[in-house]
Design a protein around this motif. Sequence first.
Motif, PDB file in Angstrom:
ATOM      1  N   ARG B 135       0.815  -1.205   0.000  1.00 19.19           N
ATOM      2  CA  ARG B 135       0.000   0.000   0.000  1.00 19.19           C
ATOM      3  C   ARG B 135       0.853   1.260   0.000  1.00 19.19           C
ATOM      4  O   ARG B 135       1.782   1.404   0.798  1.00 19.19           O
ATOM      5  N   ARG B 209      -9.700  -3.096  -6.774  1.00 18.18           N
ATOM      6  CA  ARG B 209      -9.779  -2.000  -5.823  1.00 18.18           C
ATOM      7  C   ARG B 209     -10.642  -2.370  -4.626  1.00 18.18           C
ATOM      8  O   ARG B 209     -10.410  -1.959  -3.502  1.00 18.18           O
ATOM      9  N   TYR B 210     -11.648  -3.167  -4.907  1.00 18.45           N
ATOM     10  CA  TYR B 210     -12.515  -3.577  -3.821  1.00 18.45           C
ATOM     11  C   TYR B 210     -11.772  -4.499  -2.859  1.00 18.45           C
ATOM     12  O   TYR B 210     -11.827  -4.319  -1.644  1.00 18.45           O
ATOM     13  N   ASP B 217      -8.817  -2.764   5.183  1.00 19.54           N
ATOM     14  CA  ASP B 217      -9.758  -2.679   6.280  1.00 19.54           C
ATOM     15  C   ASP B 217      -9.492  -3.789   7.295  1.00 19.54           C
ATOM     16  O   ASP B 217      -9.413  -3.555   8.492  1.00 19.54           O
ATOM     17  N   THR B 252     -20.704 -11.684  -1.024  1.00 23.58           N
ATOM     18  CA  THR B 252     -21.739 -10.670  -1.206  1.00 23.58           C
ATOM     19  C   THR B 252     -21.616 -10.056  -2.570  1.00 23.58           C
ATOM     20  O   THR B 252     -22.587  -9.900  -3.310  1.00 23.58           O
TER      21      THR B 252
END
Lengths: 590, 325, 362, 335
Positions: B135, B209-210, B217, B252
């Motif tokens: 990151r 990106r998700y 997170d 999901t």
Amino acid sequence: MRWTTVVALATAGTLSLAACGGSGSSGTNSNNDAGASNTALGDAYEKVPASAGQRPDVKGPAPEIAGAKKGGTLTFNSDVTPESTDPSTQYYQDTAAIMKLTTRTLTAYRMEGGKSVLVPDMATDLGQKSKDGLQWKFTLKPNLKYDDGTPIKASDVAYSIKRSFATEELPGGPTFQIDYFKDGDKYKGPWKSGDTYSGVEADDAKGVITINLARKFETLSYFASFTMFGAIPKAKDTKTNYQLKWAATGPYKVQSYTKGSSLTLVKNTNWDAASDPARHQYPDTIQFNFGKDAATTAKAIMADNGIDQTSLTYDGVNAAVLQQALGAKRKQVASGPSNCVNWNGSTMDVNKIPLEVRKAVAAAWPIDQIHQAAGETPFDYSPGGTIGAPQVPGFTKFNLPEFPGKGQGDPAKAKAMLQAAGKLNFELSYYYSNDDEAAKNVNKVKVAQLTKAGFKVKAIGVSKTERRKKVRDPKAPVNLGQGVNTGWCYDWPQGDSIYPPLFNSTLPNNSGAGNIRDKALDKEMADIANLPVAEQGAKWTALDKKILQKYVPLVPNAYSKGSMIFGSKVHNVVIDPNQGIGDFPSIWVG
Amino acid sequence: MLVYILRRVLLGLSVLLAAIVATFCIFFLGPSDPAGALCGRQCTPDRIVQIEKDLGLNKPKTEQFVTYTKGLVAGNDLGGKKCDAPCLGWSYVQNRPVTDMVKQAFPVTVSIVIGGIVVYSTLGILFGMIAARFRGKPLDRVIVGVSQFVTSIPYFVLAQLFFLYAMVYYGLIPRAKYTSILDNPFTWFTGLLGIWLFYGTVLSANYVRYVRASMIDVQNQDYIRTARSKGLGERKIAISHALRAGIAPFLTLLGLAVAAELGGAIFTERIFGLQGMGNLALTSFDTSDLPVIAGVVVVGAVIIVSLNLLVDLLYGLVDPRVKLS
Amino acid sequence: MSTASTETSETVVHPRRDNTREPLLEVTDLVKHYPVKEYTGLFPTTNQVRAVDGVSFDVAPGETLGLVGESGCGKTTTGRLVTRLIDPTSGSIKFDGKEIGQAKERQLRSMRRDMQLIFQDPYQSLNPRQTVNTIIGTPLEVHNLVPKNKRKDRVQELLELVGLNPEHVNRYPNEFSGGQRQRIGIARALAVEPRLIVADEPVSALDVSIQAQVMNLLEKLRKELNLAFVFVAHDLGVVRHFCDRVAVMYLGKIVEIGDRSDIYEAPQHPYTQALLSAAPDLNVVRGAERKERIRLEGDVPSPINPPSGCRFRTRCWKAQDVCAQEEPLLEIKSGARQGHQIACHFPEIKDDLATSLENTSA
Amino acid sequence: MSLGAGTEATMVADADERAPGPAPREGKSPTQIALERLRKDKVAIACLFVIGFFVLVAILAPVLVSIAGVDDQLHLDQVNPLTGLASFQSNADHPFGVKARTGEDLFYQWAYGARPSLVVGIAASALTMVVGVTMGLLAGFLGGVVDTVVSWIVDFLLSLPFLLMAIGIVPIALQRFGNPDSSGFIEEGRESTIRFIVLICVLVLFTWPTVARLIRGEVLSLREREFVQAARSLGMPTKRVVMRELLPNLTGPMIVNLTILIPAFIATEAGLSFLGVGLKDPTYSWGQTISQGVTFFDSYPIWMWIPTISVSLLVLALSLFGDAVSDAFNPQTRR
């Protein structure tokens, strides 16, 4: 008789109708491989196809094509999906061409040096007519077999013909049999009316099919080339599902068919080449892919890599490859006359528009601009100033000064004509599809030119579907572009397939061209149609001239063309002028 | 558990029924002219009446709806034309049962979507994890940048260019072609490989990106910090801890994205010329063949509803934190 | 940081020996059950989480009641029930003689002015998108207490009252520290001039140093404004410092209630004793001998299926058969003073448990 | 598309002792702080310039075309009647070239084509937000029957295949509203208006459920937050609690969602136009120009590439800007 349709727009792909009969002729026509010039362009652009006729004495097999190789896979890609492949309902150019590979008929067209000639196929000749012309007999050649090896009987052919009367179960096919055959209007096919029908009888022992007519049908030999004059084994008839798997009698049989998607044909070993004068059996496999985007297909074929080298398409020359087709890749295009003549929305109601005004419209008509705005290219048409197509046997091409069949139109001259007739600001009204790009552009051109020529123009935009209804509406309150307004494709190369369906006074309002109501003209047409086929051509030519000059019902625009593009390993792609599409059984790869 | 499943199934069924009602209302209450479309060229007013009778179009709309719904469950007999259950109606244009047409197109779309999902989830998770791991470093920026760039170009332009250059002009990848997996698994695979690679790669650009976001997170969660403080290697943490936690949101996403997948497949089918559900709908749209479009929509709804159900159930299995309530 | 930091005085204890005074808040048999569905078997079973299971107490005007217990024992729920932020399952809540237990939101409007809440988490209890002026001004506006043009003055007055710089009136919560935020929360509660404040662990989220300041502020306000408090906390030291009376809760029930001195100096319920002995003893750090420490074994049982009889019995070292069969009533036991009620079959005074607490809180 | 936005709830717990920074100046709301952060973000500013450029093009389209001296008429003389293509890609008269066959000017279509892209993007996403936020708020805050009903509708709409519905609804709407007097006559431009409205409706109809679902989740968590409890304990009417306490706290997720929706809608419009169910002239749109020009990408590249680059740039700028916005609103991902 019926129908016609629009010449393939470059963007839309061909979907014209009408496969039909005929002994035509054809003149210039296209390519072979190796530098044979195609006639798309240049000097050949305006050349007229020659006529060819009927050849009742031809026997099989079809003469070998020089250099042709056996084997390989030939792939057809098309944007268009065949509606139905039921032999009884086939009426479209593409399905007719495809089914010629699998289905033999009583008579058939074969290409002879660029000409399309009607020859006997399953029958021994083109039919024996009784003296009064009301009974025809066709005799089957011996030893004809289906792909499963069972013999073809005369009653199978009779069954196939009878099946075509079942227009409720199997809609969409040609209906000449209903008009001409004895009790044709009463017989509703084998499911509703039973097997016995006085119009069609069969003698299996002698192999004879007898057709009894209600009135004279001089061009029945041509009609006998439709696939409904093939053979269907009654035991294997699955009614509406027969279109998914049909018995083969031609050089190829169906290996697999996924409707709307693909059709794979393989060699039929029970096909007897010796008895078939109209077909070859070169590739091992012939693959059809439907629903392929026309532009990408065209680009792929022009790129000529891998499988595309042995691929071809009958979608016409797509605008995306037009430049290549005109230039470097010209050898990969076959183009030739088709059975259609165009008049691009110029039908004038003779009862609503005075003759002088009709003449002024003809003078002003912006032929070239309309072609351009509609996206039509030299691969789609060549200039033409007659109602009939020049490849009809006996027809002589002519050009009247009022109907040059090309050019930009002369608004100034038209205005002068209007002024002279005292009809300045005469209102011309018509429908156009305002949900269609090309139609909208064409309309813009028309409005501009006609306004310039001193007309008042009322163009009514409706949806495509709506317009289809409106142009045939007998009470439509417009005076231009009604009825058979785009053009006419003949079902077989003779005048009886052209003029009566357009100009007969018995036609309902707005279902012909120009709404001409003239009993004398009716009689004249009937008289010519009852002449022997060989004598008709010249008479039709004279009638064509007369109609144009006396009635001015439309402005002929163009002789339309059929075009195909193909990969470098595809050979002998020849456009059949009576079908407007290639003759598939004579194509080979290698 | 069983009751929970039953409840979810019931909910799904109610949604499905509503979808059928909506589809019916939209497609059959409008002023269309199906009989005219089916009538073809030799059309007489008598024939139109006959066809309307055959298709039951002369009956009240409510009755038509009952017939339609009944057909789905038990099949129908439309004017002598047998339409087996689940009967989705009769195509006006092709004059055959819609169910047949859907059956034919369905495996094509499913093949495209499944292969695409495999490619895009593999690439998405891989690059998403790499980006999250590095990151803020150049590698992360490159991955995120490229994915941003790819997603902003219209898909159909990319597809067209890919098709022509990779498949046609240079022949780098076998030309797209559908063969049934039952007929020949090998050609099924090779024929669709190119599409999967392309479709999956483009879709994964979104997904990268998700995954990256949810990995970051998760990495900030206390239990990952704990794992890190225990001295576990970064790679091990990423794979064993974070990945597992990342699977639930993936599910999901999978459920939610089915509609979008089907959508992407429409473009794919159109451009690569495969006869799947999307192309079927588009062709029918061109010919105003409403029963076919309606049939495709209903089938689409069934798929989405059942997939969502499946995802819900899987969710409970994969992520023990989620209680089935 | 604040003006109240210097105060160290001992609190005034309101004697609660007489029953003559009319209580401001009277809670009787308050129950709150949450239905929970479980889908473990073939059929779903609906279980009740007995968050609050029959709680009774009262608070007199100006009096401070502490509610203590481990987390999850139902004290916060009790606080919310009393302020009617959640609806009780059954039971009565009387405020100022009026029954509000089942009242509708509209009928509650007037009561809302008299009863206010101070929340645990100062980071959560202030709307981050509003300025201090709006946050404190809103109650004034809602209840139309101050004319519009005087509102800001009043807000500044309130800020001063809670020891904040009145000039910060236009700032957003994120610009304040936790202690300052809690003061804002207090000012908001005070804005409506309530008679009772339910303080839900008002200092537990704060640093220890700031806790003292805030507690002193509350102390000051209580004296100045004669406020009654229901003070929910788990920190026994803070409660001893602040409360007149103390109720100890375990698993949705009050196990012991009494005056501060009763609870801290003569606890009788084993749970109370355990709680007190578990409190950290600073004297040990200072070198004093460690006192006897009661260790509770096992976890708090599930409130869905509380143990029969006495709820504490599963962890109680005195438990006998009777504890499982009979539920002990909350009543005055022998040796207990007036108002000191214990729910235990085997009460016993232990008085040396909490002596050190005094020092830890002040 | 809005899945990633769920974490935004955390932004409420903002700057405090835990995150010491330069002492904030007087009176800064979280939104203001986010905006300030955004202002320092170079990428975001660059994106704003790009977006601003296209907005200007859209607004000034009539001025631009008159400066360029182009119109929307056919120019048959501009193209070679044989090939149908112009001999030039770009010249002074037609800076972006002309269409094949008809010679219609492409600069004109590009300038006016910016409008529907932006209008569809902005109008549809604004409507989506209004509907989605309203429904989400209702479902989340009121709970009970309202929640059940809204959640069911959300489930229902999300179960319909969006693109297929879009494809199906357009012809139906055209038939139904195209010729109300059933004369078959469609007024000039009426079809394109119908398509425009249908497009926006379809986009809103099938996207609001996603937004509503997200907002509902946010509301559910916000509802339990103590400041909402505080507001209730103060006796604030429900409406006021929703409008004053909840709504402002949804600004973050709402803005982030908006920045995701706008580019998504612009891209969708282009896609639908490619399939032939999007916009039609005389409403020019980039998607439509691309779909017409894509067949000529090698023989007449300018036709496709100009609108493709425009759409891509706009979408890229909008989504990068969206990322910057969500970063700015999210204290955890400070750059």
